[in-house]
Write a protein that holds these residues in place. Sequence first.
Motif, mmCIF file in Angstrom:
data_model
loop_
_atom_site.group_PDB
_atom_site.id
_atom_site.type_symbol
_atom_site.label_atom_id
_atom_site.label_comp_id
_atom_site.label_asym_id
_atom_site.label_seq_id
_atom_site.Cartn_x
_atom_site.Cartn_y
_atom_site.Cartn_z
ATOM 1 N N LEU A 288 0.752 -1.137 -0.019
ATOM 2 C CA LEU A 288 0.036 -0.292 -0.070
ATOM 3 C C LEU A 288 1.052 1.062 0.033
ATOM 4 N N ARG B 35 2.486 1.882 -3.156
ATOM 5 C CA ARG B 35 1.689 2.440 -4.266
ATOM 6 C C ARG B 35 1.226 3.776 -4.079
ATOM 7 N N LEU B 36 1.205 4.225 -2.794
ATOM 8 C CA LEU B 36 0.868 5.517 -2.529
ATOM 9 C C LEU B 36 2.237 6.752 -2.862
ATOM 10 N N HIS B 37 3.218 5.992 -2.869
ATOM 11 C CA HIS B 37 4.396 6.485 -3.184
ATOM 12 C C HIS B 37 4.649 6.440 -4.833
ATOM 13 N N GLY B 38 3.770 6.029 -5.552
ATOM 14 C CA GLY B 38 4.002 5.784 -6.919
ATOM 15 C C GLY B 38 4.936 4.792 -7.378
#
Lengths: 248, 288
Positions: free
Chosen positions: B97, B100-103
Amino acid sequence: MVKILKDSYSVWWADLRILKSLWQRFLITSLTSPVLYLLAFGFGLGRGIEIGGVSYIEFVIPGIIALTAMNASFNGAGMKLNVDRLFYKCFDELLMSPISSLSIILGKSLIGVLRGLMVSSAFLAIGLAISSTRITPLFGLTLLLTCFTFSFMGVLAALLAKSHQDMATFSSLILTPMTFLGGTFFSLRDLPGWLKMILHLMPLVHSSRCLRAEALGRSFPWASFLVLLAFGIAFFLVCLSVLKRSSV
Amino acid sequence: MIVTRNLTKVYGDIRAVEDLNLEVRPGEIFGFLGPNGAGKTTTIRILTTLTKPTSGNAWIGGFDVVSQPQEVKKMFGVVQQHLSLDRELTVWEVMELHARLHGLGSRERRKRIAELLDYVGLAKQAERRIGELSGGMKRRVMVARALIHHPRLLLLDEPTVGLDAQARRRIWELIRRLNSEGATIFLTTHYIEEAEALCHRVGIIHRGRLIALGSPLELRLRLGLAAVETLLDDRVHYRYFPSKEEATAYVQSLPPEVKMIVVRDSNLEDVFVELTGRKVEDGEDTEG
Ligand SMILES: Nc1ncnc2c1ncn2[C@@H]1O[C@H](COP(=O)(O)OP(=O)(O)OP(=O)(O)O)[C@@H](O)[C@H]1O
Ligand SMILES: [Mg+2]
């Protein structure tokens, strides 16, 4: 735009993983009360009653679908966010990630939308088996809008809640009245004017009206659809502003 | 790396942080030492954009934490004082997660997560749910998570609180290793040994104010490197001397009714006590 959607998906992704591991249990527990309503009001109380030329059971099924979508969406989005914020404290991690507030709100609502659609579709399947309910594109669209509206409402409640108790209070002050007065179980048409006016402030009333009109093949109440849309947009915008002002 | 200017945070009539002026240099391990309620967490919350300062400014890597939050969020990794983990997710999912949030892309994600779990010794726990882990393991998950996007600055709020001696050493080791690989570290602690063992420079914070700043040795030098404890009239008295020899000479000059004499190295606890008249681990320390 692409980044906003991608980030929303990332937020949603985590909640999807959790749902994946318990979806059967979730479906069974969430279907209990709509099925009980169907048995008690549809078969028990309403046997032999007609409302506006249709049997009570045909009348009540679209209403219970709206009700089910409301509860599953509100709780699906709100309860998890409430726990994330106040108990796990992992909501802070989202706030500290380089993603926009828009993505956070959208991402956290999507799990409610999905849960709402899952339960209401399952109930719809039961309804289709025992009545001549019609499903149309507008029916689907209204159901989707209902799920979004109440998911945003759940997110809003969870963002405002200062304790777990607050969520329960919100539920019993806002959702319970809508459950019984929101046009699910009886027609609002013959109520006194002042009461009708008050009840029309409830988003669920508009959702039931739209779903029922489509299910019974009547003309679609666009005004109600627009009111529901306005509620959805309003909840979403208030969520955004609450989130932006939330850092203390 | 971190600069604050007259940073102030007021809650009602509590001044949690007051006129804080601080500079953390790139590449150093900076320790923020202070008792409960001193304002450490509040400072970290302001730096991580969770809390807005009442007045004053703070910059991370040149970006203002209030007006450029998105830039700031890319710069740091943070381990909060409280656990902040979704207990329904597995260790791997928590990491994924965050990635993902940090791309991070999917291939990079897989590689980085495996690498980090290995790094903090949790490779075997990857599929376990957070709720099933011990406190020390949870903390290591939080450290690993904070590192996922290769942050140049790591903010650690009491990283070893509640851990046993072994787990604590493990985290210390990790912090040193990260620092040697180029990360700047800002950590808060109320453990004297932690500040002394790890930090290049220490800022002592008391009631929201920075009351001393320097390397542990510098701070001790101001007081004297040797300490003498004596018991007289049922009270412990402390005296400080530049060297052991001077301390010993003083002890030999004492009259015989002085009891229980200890000669030892001074430490940051002594510095703190001399500055504030109380002990660091003395518990709650709100204003008034
Ligand atoms: N949200 C809040 N509302 C009101 N007061 C607060 C809030 N957060 C912190 N404070 C107060 O600010 C002061 C500093 O608290 P802070 O958490 O920064 O201390 P700390 O140095 O991290 O302490 P500890 O070692 O216990 O973690 C305390 O007096 C605390 O009561
Ligand atoms: Mg703290």
